[in-house]
Design a protein around this motif. Structure first.
Motif, PDB file in Angstrom:
ATOM      1  N   GLN A   1       0.883  -1.007   0.005  1.00 12.91           N
ATOM      2  CA  GLN A   1      -0.215   0.333  -0.165  1.00 12.91           C
ATOM      3  C   GLN A   1       0.822   1.531  -0.293  1.00 12.91           C
ATOM      4  N   SER A   2       1.949   1.117   0.849  1.00  9.44           N
ATOM      5  CA  SER A   2       2.906   2.331   0.969  1.00  9.44           C
ATOM      6  C   SER A   2       3.619   2.943  -0.930  1.00  9.44           C
ATOM      7  N   PHE A   3       3.348   1.690  -1.854  1.00  7.11           N
ATOM      8  CA  PHE A   3       4.077   2.323  -2.635  1.00  7.11           C
ATOM      9  C   PHE A   3       3.145   3.378  -3.505  1.00  7.11           C
ATOM     10  N   PRO A   4       4.312   4.406  -3.811  1.00  2.00           N
ATOM     11  CA  PRO A   4       3.754   5.340  -4.854  1.00  2.00           C
ATOM     12  C   PRO A   4       2.558   5.128  -5.567  1.00  2.00           C
ATOM     13  N   PRO A   5       1.896   5.425  -6.333  1.00  2.00           N
ATOM     14  CA  PRO A   5       0.917   5.606  -7.365  1.00  2.00           C
ATOM     15  C   PRO A   5       1.464   5.371  -8.718  1.00  2.00           C
ATOM     16  N   ILE A   6       0.946   4.957  -9.576  1.00  3.35           N
ATOM     17  CA  ILE A   6       1.671   5.092 -11.083  1.00  3.35           C
ATOM     18  C   ILE A   6       0.903   5.808 -11.627  1.00  3.35           C
ATOM     19  N   SER A   7      -0.153   5.842 -11.535  1.00  9.38           N
ATOM     20  CA  SER A   7      -1.615   7.286 -12.230  1.00  9.38           C
ATOM     21  C   SER A   7      -2.132   7.009 -10.911  1.00  9.38           C
ATOM     22  N   LEU A   8      -3.319   8.217 -11.022  1.00 12.59           N
ATOM     23  CA  LEU A   8      -4.751   8.462 -10.324  1.00 12.59           C
ATOM     24  C   LEU A   8      -6.071   8.606 -11.444  1.00 12.59           C
ATOM     25  N   THR A   9      -6.559   8.465 -10.929  1.00 11.16           N
ATOM     26  CA  THR A   9      -8.317   8.139 -11.551  1.00 11.16           C
ATOM     27  C   THR A   9      -9.021   9.100 -10.826  1.00 11.16           C
ATOM     28  N   TYR A  10      -9.195  10.551 -11.322  1.00 10.15           N
ATOM     29  CA  TYR A  10     -10.585  11.056 -10.903  1.00 10.15           C
ATOM     30  C   TYR A  10     -12.502  10.260 -11.036  1.00 10.15           C
ATOM     31  N   ILE A  11     -12.860  10.370  -9.525  1.00 13.60           N
ATOM     32  CA  ILE A  11     -13.688   9.818  -9.718  1.00 13.60           C
ATOM     33  C   ILE A  11     -14.724  10.725 -10.089  1.00 13.60           C
ATOM     34  N   LYS A  12     -14.362  11.899  -8.979  1.00 16.43           N
ATOM     35  CA  LYS A  12     -14.628  13.830  -8.778  1.00 16.43           C
ATOM     36  C   LYS A  12     -14.936  14.322  -9.815  1.00 16.43           C
ATOM     37  N   LYS A  13     -16.019  14.858 -10.711  1.00 13.16           N
ATOM     38  CA  LYS A  13     -15.519  15.365 -11.938  1.00 13.16           C
ATOM     39  C   LYS A  13     -17.105  16.754 -12.009  1.00 13.16           C
ATOM     40  N   GLN A  14     -15.980  17.984 -11.910  1.00 15.60           N
ATOM     41  CA  GLN A  14     -17.659  19.306 -11.953  1.00 15.60           C
ATOM     42  C   GLN A  14     -17.689  19.525 -13.442  1.00 15.60           C
ATOM     43  N   LEU A  15     -18.932  20.304 -13.784  1.00 14.58           N
ATOM     44  CA  LEU A  15     -18.925  20.631 -15.157  1.00 14.58           C
ATOM     45  C   LEU A  15     -19.063  22.200 -14.804  1.00 14.58           C
ATOM     46  N   PHE A  16     -18.760  22.770 -16.399  1.00 13.92           N
ATOM     47  CA  PHE A  16     -18.290  24.676 -15.936  1.00 13.92           C
ATOM     48  C   PHE A  16     -18.394  24.955 -17.433  1.00 13.92           C
ATOM     49  N   GLN A  17     -19.347  26.369 -16.656  1.00 12.45           N
ATOM     50  CA  GLN A  17     -19.221  27.166 -18.146  1.00 12.45           C
ATOM     51  C   GLN A  17     -17.746  28.220 -17.940  1.00 12.45           C
ATOM     52  N   LEU A  18     -17.640  28.992 -19.146  1.00 11.24           N
ATOM     53  CA  LEU A  18     -15.930  29.481 -19.064  1.00 11.24           C
ATOM     54  C   LEU A  18     -16.967  30.674 -19.557  1.00 11.24           C
ATOM     55  N   ARG A  19     -17.120  32.191 -18.975  1.00 12.43           N
ATOM     56  CA  ARG A  19     -17.104  33.372 -20.164  1.00 12.43           C
ATOM     57  C   ARG A  19     -16.466  34.191 -20.158  1.00 12.43           C
ATOM     58  N   VAL A  20     -16.050  34.437 -21.186  1.00 14.97           N
ATOM     59  CA  VAL A  20     -14.488  35.374 -20.853  1.00 14.97           C
ATOM     60  C   VAL A  20     -15.253  36.934 -22.069  1.00 14.97           C
ATOM     61  N   HIS A  21     -14.937  37.450 -21.362  1.00 18.72           N
ATOM     62  CA  HIS A  21     -14.700  39.237 -21.835  1.00 18.72           C
ATOM     63  C   HIS A  21     -13.775  40.100 -22.111  1.00 18.72           C
ATOM     64  N   MET A  22     -14.174  39.533 -23.522  1.00 21.42           N
ATOM     65  CA  MET A  22     -12.458  40.409 -24.145  1.00 21.42           C
ATOM     66  C   MET A  22     -13.353  41.351 -24.229  1.00 21.42           C
ATOM     67  N   TYR A  23     -12.902  42.811 -23.917  1.00 21.53           N
ATOM     68  CA  TYR A  23     -12.937  43.493 -24.299  1.00 21.53           C
ATOM     69  C   TYR A  23     -12.325  44.706 -24.809  1.00 21.53           C
ATOM     70  N   GLN A  24     -10.910  44.969 -24.694  1.00 21.51           N
ATOM     71  CA  GLN A  24      -9.967  45.358 -25.173  1.00 21.51           C
ATOM     72  C   GLN A  24      -8.651  44.928 -25.043  1.00 21.51           C
ATOM     73  N   ALA A  25      -7.951  45.727 -26.321  1.00 22.90           N
ATOM     74  CA  ALA A  25      -6.060  45.777 -26.547  1.00 22.90           C
ATOM     75  C   ALA A  25      -5.920  47.266 -26.284  1.00 22.90           C
ATOM     76  N   ARG A  26      -5.259  46.818 -26.024  1.00 20.70           N
ATOM     77  CA  ARG A  26      -4.525  48.217 -26.131  1.00 20.70           C
ATOM     78  C   ARG A  26      -2.739  48.099 -26.676  1.00 20.70           C
ATOM     79  N   SER A  27      -1.724  48.975 -26.941  1.00 19.31           N
ATOM     80  CA  SER A  27      -0.759  49.077 -27.804  1.00 19.31           C
ATOM     81  C   SER A  27       0.196  47.489 -28.047  1.00 19.31           C
TER      82      SER A  27
END
Length: 1993
Positions: A950-976
């Motif tokens: 059991q004390s061996f470190p993991p060779i990989s991790l499996t995520y069971i918890k997963k969240q869904l999101f929506q990202l809103r990016v408000h790109m107004y302006q750039a300058r210079s």
């Protein structure tokens, strides 16, 4: 109100025995009961309780000790457990199990488990602790706004205060300071989340805080509030993720331009007799020599040398400058070295202004260190990098720097007496060398020789201070052992700061470096009074360089040489460095400085620390943004630490691990066998390291990037490695780093508050200082813990001591400064706090390495593509929070970059890959928590299944918890943004990356300031982990901006990132967090900035019910923009209506477009989608000005000025058939300076003006002015030397002001004369004065002002120090004494200067910069906008900036809100067509006479091989070009031109004046040295009136004649009329009234015949000089001046090539013509004749021994010459055989010379060599040298002594020989000095001096001489002959006879010799002979006589 500790069990005890435990807190200890006969586990199960009267501080410690109990003997300690109660104080409850630590501070296996509870006084717990650096894992503070209120009433209503702030708690802090009010989130314990807290407001505007504070505390002193970080969303520091690093490109290895300029002025006190010295200047392999000066010990050179380099900064700063003095060098012989001085470029570059100016370098002989100092060389050394501008002090008559000791060429803090020292670099052994064998070579060798040896023959090479030492070569080994030391002998402290240690592979064919390490001496020594000498190690240093795959040609070989950032581990080398200061007086010392190599003893394995087993774990959570060019082959990542984990020649375990661990191996083995419990960390069995992730094929993200499809399965890597345990070094560095990070972030906050003009930046600074002082105190308490671990070196101990001292000091100072932070002191204090930051960063950099750095490589198809390098300290684990690395156990976003040179330029800009990686590094035995920081919600997958694994470190991790999101990016302006197209514009679009998705904004054509106004929605983003953690700490959004090209790939412009604001499903979408605010993000391109992005980002959790429950996207979905969503309402800025008025003046210097000339240009202005076009210029050549001057347009702009969009200016050329071509464009980034703010009501204005003037005058007089309410007394002491003007101005809103000028100069001059100086100096009459008198007097004034500024600054600094000292520690008295002495000295100097003020000369202003710099580019109403076209280069080069300019648009902008308020009265004469631009002149053609005066040039860059130049002036204006070629000045780098040139010009076509200096060449074309450009048009139209400077005095004749055709009265009348000012009204009694002020002054003027007449000119002039004080229209008018302009050469951009002093007058042709130009021709030197009569000498030392008699005598003669005219030296005749040192000569020397009175220099013109084309002019100080010699017939004459008299100031001769002493030559300052130019005739005795064997000055004789100075005319009238000849012959000297030559009169001389010496002897002999004769005769005649007597005959 108690701390309760429950001690449960102690496990893993060894052996069997009785156990007892002791628990201690706050000095009170409890013992447990004794547990008898327990074996490996002791179950105490006891509870102890400490009642607490005051709250526990998080810094306090709890200590538990476990003993073996003994009835008879003392108990034996098994181990100790100590913990800082920080976590307990925060969480209130904690269960913990940890290992104990033994006496040696190393952890043992015994483990203790305890439970702790804490109840605070106020019944709550979880108090936010000031002194922590990073938030704890169980507590997150996103935006804290912690206030401290210094008032005691605050705690009284404890209940009330809690009800206001809800769950927050307060902590008493210091004297009732409040440190609560935490507005972030406080989590109390893990299980709280299940209940689901609503979130409190995250960002509160400071005003709310103020209100809240008021409610809480009643009255509040605003000067004591401090504010903890209200950090912007972008910079939050988190517990699960660390901050990504924005800057990408390694700039270290990239070459740059440097120029080193060195002026060798003179040398003094050179040791040696009668030398011919040459100075050699050497940098690297470049050598340059001065000319040779004959027979002098103090040569004067004044020669200037320039060295140009194009190398990387590292190489540059390690280069060494050597100045050596060589005696009698010529073509045939190399000369002998007298001595040398060396320092490295880095030292010079770190000086203020990157230069040493007029400093004396001490010359020592490296071949003989016992000899001491060999002389001084005075020089200037400056190092200029690109874009550095060097401020050189004004080159005036340098007379004040003759004091050598006070002006030594040494950096601040280096003592003047440097000693010789030995530096020992001990080299023990190396390990982990790369296998240098290319496989082909290895196979060939095997085939031929049949052996397979290690193919590397390493040796170590050490470079220090220009010397090189090598160890022996060890053959065929990867683990060489040398045990040798290399000894350098060098001065201490050294002026070369780095030691370069390099392992090289010895090879006949090509020797290569394996790895390089630099040791910085500043980091391994401390020069403080409690400092320590350089010491280092013994310690391992890690070397990094190119990758370890071996090819014959390594493309990254440079990296192994130490250039650029290494991309792989190469080797580690065990070295130590020490030094001892030599006692040069001891006899057995080796006197040369040759490098020596000796063998030394082997070092024990334990010396560098105990070997420990370390464990490193990495989990790759995401790999996105893989560059498409990598291709779609499988990709994997490799993690290495040292050679562990390296796939090529990695090692898994050191063979000698057991031996090195120290202690008894058998015991350790047995321990391992006993260790049978399953979950014990050590039971890894054979843990097979996994250093690579499994290869995986990338998946397409978009056109540019791939990503790896990890989804829920995250690969891991883990490696074990063995290193010496030197974690303490890293821990201390981490604590300091965290303090520094927190400080830096705080300072950024303050800067941000200042930038956005939010209120109360000073409160935030106070908060920053509090955090700093508590952080420093915390460091002291933590670092003090373990002083005696194994392997601690002397440097460790000394550094710890000095760090603790510094930190205590800093904590104290921070507290003190905190109390001094007020609104008005903010800027100064901010500067001070920045120095703290530098100091912290410097201290945190640990010079002795321990664990090597970690490399993450991306490997594709077995090719290494890109890498990231991570410092081991950043991911190092510690049980103490502050000591843990900032990225340990956190998810870090890492951008991989290309290795070595491949990463330079555009290639380095693009991301190779972005990975989210979790790293943990720590001792293997502390491994149990290594996964604790990972985002939760995963399962571990092990490599091996089976029991006990059991004390061996993991060779990989499996995520069971997963969240869904929506990202809103408000790109107004750039300058210079950067220009990416050849048009000088870009077609920008932005690409936004989040997780594995990406989207683009639309492309906007041809703009550098795109306003996208676009909302990008990323749907269904899957993020793994627990929802709450993601809320606190979302991944970052990466935004890249590109330029769209029609053909080919989009071009990269820049990148930035941000963290989105997260809303969980259950939270409300409402203020204060939502909707998010638009913020500015800095865009980076490589290491340089490339613009700003204005945007907002929000991440919304999609609730289980689906997307329709997300907040709606409101906002117009414009039909015309199709599917593009605009930024929604709550986020986009609030707009109001503004009017923008544009002043169109004209276009200048338009270059061709596509080879066609611009003919009909037009200007288009655009801002926020609206705009206006100028009128078309019909014929650009004939008139480039616009016909319609003012136009306007209306536009909606944001209310918040910071969000204003840029204003774009574009120039197009209208061609035939309606075609338009873009000529160039300019983006005005900030409109703020153009915003018109209507003035407040009039009264306000008045008081403002009054304040301004008051402030101005306070500045002028250097003191505050007391003023009664209502009126203002202004005391204008204008520094006019002739008359002291005392001005009183009474100012009131309605009263009249009076300015009184009193000019009773007579009385004043009388007073002056009464003081009576020693010699009454004759005042020069008017006719003697010329323009140059004025110039030199002004330079004196300028120097004086600079001196006073320095003194004032020093005084202010001292005052500040005193304040801090008074609050903190008391300073030592000696320092004060020294300072007092220094002050006295300064006072004396000032008094001397005041005494000097003899005659009053009118002065002019000398500006040591361009006039434009002083007067805001003359853009008071007319602005110049540069038009750009073309791409920005790949380099962060400013040079390309110049090349991109294609012309200039002149005009202006005015922005104001409409409608304007009605009370802005339209003044009389308001022209509506001009809008806000009232009263501007018309822009018709103007004819002007331009008069250019060029005074001189200084420090020109040499253009000829001989290191000189032959400069002449070229002036260009429009089509006119004047070449002054025939008047070139031969071989001169500081030419004085003194010329004026008249040119007629027509504005606007000819308005750019170029003044260039060319170098004349006999053959070939002349080269440009440098040029400067002046925009005459802006000067001409400026309100500062830059056409012709206003003189200080008005006079109608003489040297100061008024040169403007317009008289002061006319000027004043015109100004009043234009500015609509009432006046001028001249009244009786010398009064004049302008507006509502009255000025008084003199009213008489003298003409050239001395007649006085009435005039108003003086009065008018006084008003003009104070014109800035006139209300509403006042501004400073330009005085008569000389400006100093830098000369630049387009081929060497950014580096000054010299400076030119000049001024320009302009006279409009429609006004009366000006008089003739003033004569500034250089003064012709005056011819003088110096007659020196040598009368007698005395006490000359005797050199010769007589043949016969052995008696001492000398054949004396005297030689003399004027400096620089050695060939004209004259000798007296010889006074032979002087036995007493007396010589009589009566001999006259005559020296004619040319002399410049003003510069105090003799002018000599002579050809340099027989090949010279023309004569060169030299200027040399006037010094007379007299020497005394002993004449020899057959051998060379012997030099006996010399005296050098500076004819301007030398000690007055003594009246008699007896009074003449050696001090007259060695300590001239103690004697009254005279100047021969004032005294004309002098007679006296002067000493001759020379150095004896011990280098001390000794008196070798005295000379009586008479000096007589005559002008050439006087000399002609009364001629005198040389020697004793006619006319005016001198009589023959009366010499004793001996001096006649013996062979002319041998008898005489024999007589003299014998008689003189032996007369007594001769007389005695004669007497004896007579006696003997008498006796003989007596004996002879006696018998006969007797016979006669007897016979009686």
């Amino acid at each position: 109100m108690a701390l309760i500790v429950h001690l449960k069990t102690v496990t893993d005890l060894r052996g069997k025995g009785d156990r007892i435990a002791k628990v201690a807190f706050r000095g009170l200890s409890f013992y447990t009961r004794v547990l008898e006969n327990c074996e490996d586990e002791a179950q105490f199960d006891e509870t102890f309780r400490w009642p607490t009267a005051s709250n526990i501080d998080g810094n306090e410690m709890l200590e538990i000790q476990v003993f073996n109990y003994s009835k008879v003997f003392t108990n034996r300690l098994i181990g100790t457990f100590g913990m800082v109660l920080q976590q307990v104080v925060e969480d209130g409850q904690l269960d913990i199990a940890d290992t104990l630590i033994d006496d040696n501070n190393s952890s043992i296996r015994t483990c203790v488990s305890i439970g702790i509870k804490y109840q605070a006084m106020d019944g709550t717990v979880g108090v936010w602790n000031e002194s922590e650096f990073l938030e704890n894992p169980n507590q997150r503070a996103e935006h804290e706004a912690t206030f401290h209120f210094e008032t005691d009433s605050l705690l009284s209503g404890s209940g009330a205060s809690q009800s206001i702030i809800g769950k927050k708690t307060f902590e008493r802090f210091g004297k009732g300071v409040f440190s609560g009010m935490k507005l972030g989130k406080t989590r109390h314990s893990k299980d709280d989340h299940k209940k689901g807290h609503g979130d409190e407001p995250a960002v509160l505007e400071t005003e709310d805080l103020d209100r809240k504070a008021m409610r809480l505390g009643g009255g509040l002193d605003p000067d004591t509030i401090s504010l903890a970080s209200v950090t912007a969303v972008t910079t939050n520091v988190s517990n699960k993720r660390s901050k990504p690093d924005i800057k990408m490109e390694p700039s270290a290895g990239r070459p740059q331009d440097y120029q080193v300029s060195i002026t060798i002025i003179e040398a003094r006190q050179l040791v040696g007799l009668n030398m011919d010295p040459v100075v050699c200047v050497e940098i690297g392999d470049d050598k340059k020599y001065t000319s040779m000066k004959e027979s002098t010990n103090c040569p004067y050179y004044n020669e200037y040398f320039v060295f140009d380099f194009h190398v990387s900064p590292d190489v540059m700063f390690d280069k060494i400058v050597k100045l050596s003095v060589i005696h009698s060098k010529n073509l045939l012989r190399s000369g002998t070295l007298v001595g040398m001085f060396k320092l490295d470029i880095g030292t010079i570059y770190s000086q203020p202004e990157h230069q040493f100016y007029h400093k004396w370098a001490i010359i020592c002989d490296p071949g003989d260190i016992t000899a001491g100092m060999k002389g001084y060389v005075k020089c200037d050394i400056a190092v200029v990098g690109k874009g550095d501008n060097i401020k050189t002090p004004h080159k005036s008559n340098e007379t004040d720097e003759d004091e050598i000791e006070g002006n030594l060429l040494l950096p601040e803090g280096v003592p003047s007496e440097r000693q010789w020292a030995r530096y020992y670099v001990k080299i023990y052994r190396a390990e982990g060398l790369p296998k240098m064998n290319t496989s082909i070579m290895a196979n060939m060798k095997k085939a031929f020789i049949g052996e397979n040896k290690d193919l590397v023959d390493p040796y170590v090479q050490v470079l220090f201070a220009g010397q090189k030492g090598k160890t022996s070569v060890q053959k065929n080994t990867y683990e060489p052992t040398w045990n040798e030391q290399i000894i350098f002998t060098e001065m201490f402290p050294p002026l070369c700061t780095r030691i370069k240690v390099q392992i090289r592979d010895s090879d006949k064919v090509n020797e290569v470096a394996i790895g390089t390490h630099f040791v910085d001496l500043r980091k391994i020594a401390n020069d403080g009074d409690k400092g320590f000498l350089p010491t280092f190690g013994p310690s391992w240093v890690n070397m990094y360089g190119s990758t370890r795959n071996y090819t014959l040609m390594d493309e990254h070989q440079d990296l192994n040489e130490g250039l650029g950032e290494g991309v792989s581990f190469r080797a580690r080398l065990l070295i130590s460095i020490s030094m001892e200061i030599l006692d040069t007086t001891s006899t057995e010392i080796m006197s040369s400085t040759e490098v020596q190599v000796e063998t030394i003893q082997q070092i024990s394995d334990l010396a560098t620390g105990k070997m420990e087993e370390f464990f490193i774990f990495g989990a790759f959570l995401e790999a996105t943004m893989l560059d498409r060019r990598i291709g779609d082959k499988p990709v994997n990542f490799e993690v290495t630490i040292g050679n562990y984990g390296n796939q090529i020649d990695g090692i898994s375990k050191p063979a000698i691990h057991r031996k090195r661990g120290g202690g008894d191996g058998a015991e350790e083995e047995s321990e391992l066998l006993q260790n049978s419990s399953e979950d014990e960390v050590d039971d890894d069995g054979d843990l097979v390291p996994v250093s690579c992730t499994p290869p995986m094929k990338p998946v397409i993200t978009d056109r540019n990037y791939f990503h790896l499809p990890y989804f829920e399965k995250k690969p891991c890597t883990y490696i074990k490695s063995w290193w010496q345990d030197q974690r303490r070094r890293l821990y201390n560095a981490n604590i300091m780093d965290k303090i520094a990070d927190k400080l830096e972030e705080g300072l950024n906050d303050v800067q941000e508050i200042l930038k956005t003009e939010k209120p109360h930046p000073e409160r935030r600074l106070r908060g920053v200082l509090e955090e700093l002082s508590s952080g420093c105190n915390r460091f002291v308490s933590l670092a003090n813990k373990d002083q005696n671990a194994a392997g601690r070196t002397k440097l460790d101990r000394e550094r710890l001591k000095s760090c603790i001292r510094e930190m205590e000091n800093m904590a104290q100072q921070a507290k003190t400064i905190r109390t001094q932070v007020k609104k008005n002191t903010l800027k100064d204090k901010l500067k001070q706090v920045h120095t703290f930051l530098h100091k912290l960063r410097f201290m945190a950099d640990e010079p002795q390495h321990s664990i090597p750095e970690i490399f993450i490589w991306m490997i594709c198809n077995n090719k290494r593509i890109a890498y990231a390098r991570i410092q081991s300290k950043d991911i190092l684990y510690s049980i103490v929070d502050e000591e843990t690395g900032k990225d340990c156990g956190k998810v870090k976003t890492v951008f991989l970059k290309l290795p070595g040179k491949r990463g330079f330029g555009p290639a380095g800009w693009t991301v190779q890959s972005k990975i989210e990686v979790y790293l943990w590094l720590g001792l293997n035995k502390q491994r149990k928590d290594f996964l604790s920081g990972l985002p939760s919600g995963y399962e571990e997958n092990k490599a091996v299944k089976g029991p006990g694994m059991q004390s061996f470190p993991p060779i990989s991790l499996t995520y069971i918890k997963k969240q869904l999101f929506q990202l809103r990016v408000h790109m107004y302006q750039a300058r210079s943004l950067c220009a990416a197209d050849s048009s000088g514009l870009s077609d920008p679009f932005a690409r936004v990356f989040f997780s594995t998705q990406s989207q683009c904004t639309e492309v906007l054509q041809e703009t550098l300031c795109p306003t996208w106004d676009q909302l990008l929605v990323f749907d269904n983003i899957e993020l793994y982990g627990e929802a709450q953690e993601l809320r606190d700490d979302p991944p970052i959004v990466v935004i890249e901006i590109y330029d769209q090209d029609t053909v080919g790939k989009a071009e990269y412009i820049g990148r930035t990132f941000s963290k989105p604001v997260v809303k969980m499903a259950e939270e409300e979408y409402g203020p204060p967090r939502f909707p998010p605010q638009l913020e500015y993000y800095q865009i980076y391109r490589g290491n340089s900035t490339a613009g700003d992005l204005l945007a907002a980002f929000e991440l919304l959790q999609i609730p289980p019910s689906g997307k329709h429950n997300l907040p709606p996207i409101d906002g117009p979905t414009d039909s015309d923009r199709g599917p593009i969503l605009p930024v929604p309402k709550g986020i986009r800025p609030v707009l109001s209506k503004y009017r923008i008025e544009i002043l169109f003046w004209g276009l200048r210097d338009l270059k061709r477009v596509n080879l066609a000339q611009v003919d009909r240009p037009r200007v288009d202005i655009e801002c926020a989608g609206k705009g206006v076009q100028s009128a078309l210029i019909q014929n650009y050549k004939k008139n480039p000005n616009f016909s319609i001057l003012v136009k306007y347009f209306e536009v909606d702009l944001p209310e918040n000025e910071l969000l204003h969009p840029p204003l774009n200016i574009r120039v197009v050329d209208c061609r035939a058939f309606g075609r338009y071509t873009l000529v160039g464009s300019h983006a005005v980034g900030s409109l703020r300076k153009f915003i018109y703010r209507p003035p407040d009501n009039k009264v306000q204005n008045w008081t403002n003006a009054a304040k301004l003037i008051n402030g101005y005058l306070a500045l002028a007089n250097g003191g505050p002015i007391s003023r009664p309410a209502g009126d203002i007394n202004i005391n204008m002491e204008t520094e006019i030397p002739v008359k002291k003007i005392e001005t009183v101005v009474k100012l009131d809103a309605n009263s009249d002001a009076v300015v009184k000028v009193d000019a009773n100069e007579d009385e004043k001059s009388k007073k002056k004369k009464k003081k009576g100086e020693e010699i009454e100096e004759e005042e020069p009459d008017e006719s003697m004065l010329d323009w140059w008198s004025k110039y030199f007097a002004s330079i004196e004034t300028l120097m004086e002002q600079l001196r006073q500024q320095e003194a004032a600054a020093a005084e202010a600094e001292e005052k500040e120090d005193m304040e801090i000292a008074a609050e903190g520690m008391k300073q030592s008295k000696s320092k004060d004494k020294a300072k007092a002495q220094e002050k006295e000295k300064k006072k004396k100097q000032l008094e001397m200067v005041e005494k000097k003020e003899k005659v009053k000369i009118d002065e002019l202003r000398i500006y040591d910069k361009e006039l434009e710099a002083e007067f805001g580019n003359f853009e008071d109403w007319l602005h110049t906008f540069n038009l750009y076209r073309g791409k920005i280069g790949d380099d962060d080069d400013s040079s390309t900036e110049e090349e991109r300019i294609v012309g200039r648009f002149k005009g202006s902008v005015c922005v104001y809100k409409i409608p304007l308020a009605d009370d802005i009265a339209r003044e009389a004469g308001y022209e509506p067509t001009f809008g806000m631009f009232q009263g501007i002149p018309s822009n018709d053609l103007v004819n002007v006479l331009v008069r250019v005066y060029v005074v001189r040039a200084t420090e020109l860059h040499p253009a000829d091989i001989n290191g000189k130049a032959d400069p002449y002036i070229v002036i260009k204006l429009g089509k006119t070009e004047i070449k002054d070629k025939e008047n070139y000045i031969s071989k001169q780098l500081n030419p004085v031109f003194g010329k004026s040139f008249d040119i007629e010009a027509t504005f606007p076509m000819e308005s750019m004046l170029t003044v260039a200096i060319y170098d004349w060449d006999l053959v070939g074309t002349d080269d440009l040295i440098g040029e400067t450009k002046l925009d005459l048009e802006n000067r001409y139209y400026s309100k500062h009136r830059a056409t012709c400077g206003i003189a200080q005095q008005y006079s109608i004749h003489g040297y100061n004649i008024w040169r403007d055709p317009v008289k002061p009265t006319q000027m004043l009348t015109k100004l009043c009329k234009e500015g609509k000012v009432d006046g001028p009204h001249f009244g009786p009694g010398g009064r004049v009234k302008v507006a509502n002020r009255v000025f008084t002054g003199p009213t008489e003027i003298e003409d050239e015949n001395g007649l006085k007449k009435e005039t108003d000119e003086h009065l008018s002039l006084i008003v003009l000089q104070h014109w800035e004080g006139i209300p509403r229209v006042g501004c400073k008018l330009i005085p008569e001046h000389v400006e100093t302009r830098p000369l630049l050469n387009p081929e060497k951009p950014g580096i000054e090539q010299g400076r030119i002093e000049m001024f320009v007058d302009m006279f409009p042709k429609d006004m009366p013509a000006p008089g003739a130009a003033i004569d500034i021709a250089p003064r012709k030197p005056k011819k003088y004749e110096l007659r020196v009569i040598v009368w007698n000498t005395d006490e000359v030392i005797l050199e010769d021994d007589d043949y016969f008699t052995g008696e001492k005598s000398s054949d004396i003669f005297v030689r003399g010459w004027l400096k620089g005219q050695q060939e004209d030296k004259q000798d007296t005749d010889v006074h032979y055989h002087s036995l007493t040192g007396e010589g009589n000569f009566n001999w006259r020397f005559v020296y004619p010379f040319d002399y410049l009175m003003a510069e105090e220099k003799i002018v000599i013109s002579k050809k340099e060599s027989m090949f010279s084309w023309d004569e060169t002019e030299y200027k040399i100080p006037a010094r007379l040298t007299l020497q005394v010699w002993d004449a020899d017939h057959f051998s060379a004459d012997d030099f006996l002594g010399a005296i050098e008299l500076d004819l301007n100031r030398f000690a007055r001769g003594a009246k008699t020989a007896k009074l003449c002493s050696i001090e007259m030559a060695t300590d001239e300052s103690a004697f009254p000095t005279v100047s021969i130019f004032k005294q004309k005739r002098l007679k006296g005795w002067w000493p001759f001096v020379a150095r004896n064997e011990n280098d001390e000055m000794e008196l070798t004789g005295k000379v009586e001489a008479e000096l007589h100075l005559l002008t050439a005319e006087e000399a002609e009238k009364s001629p005198a002959g040389l020697a004793r000849n006619e006319p005016d012959p001198l009589e023959k000297p009366n010499r004793p006879d001996t001096s006649f030559i013996w062979f002319m009169n041998p008898l005489k001389s024999i007589r003299y010799f014998i008689w003189h010496n032996y007369r007594w002897l001769i007389l005695k002999i004669l007497a004896i002979v007579l006696l003997l004769l008498l006796l003989g005769l007596f004996l002879y005649s006696m018998p006969g006589y007797l016979v006669k007597k007897i016979l009686g005959a």
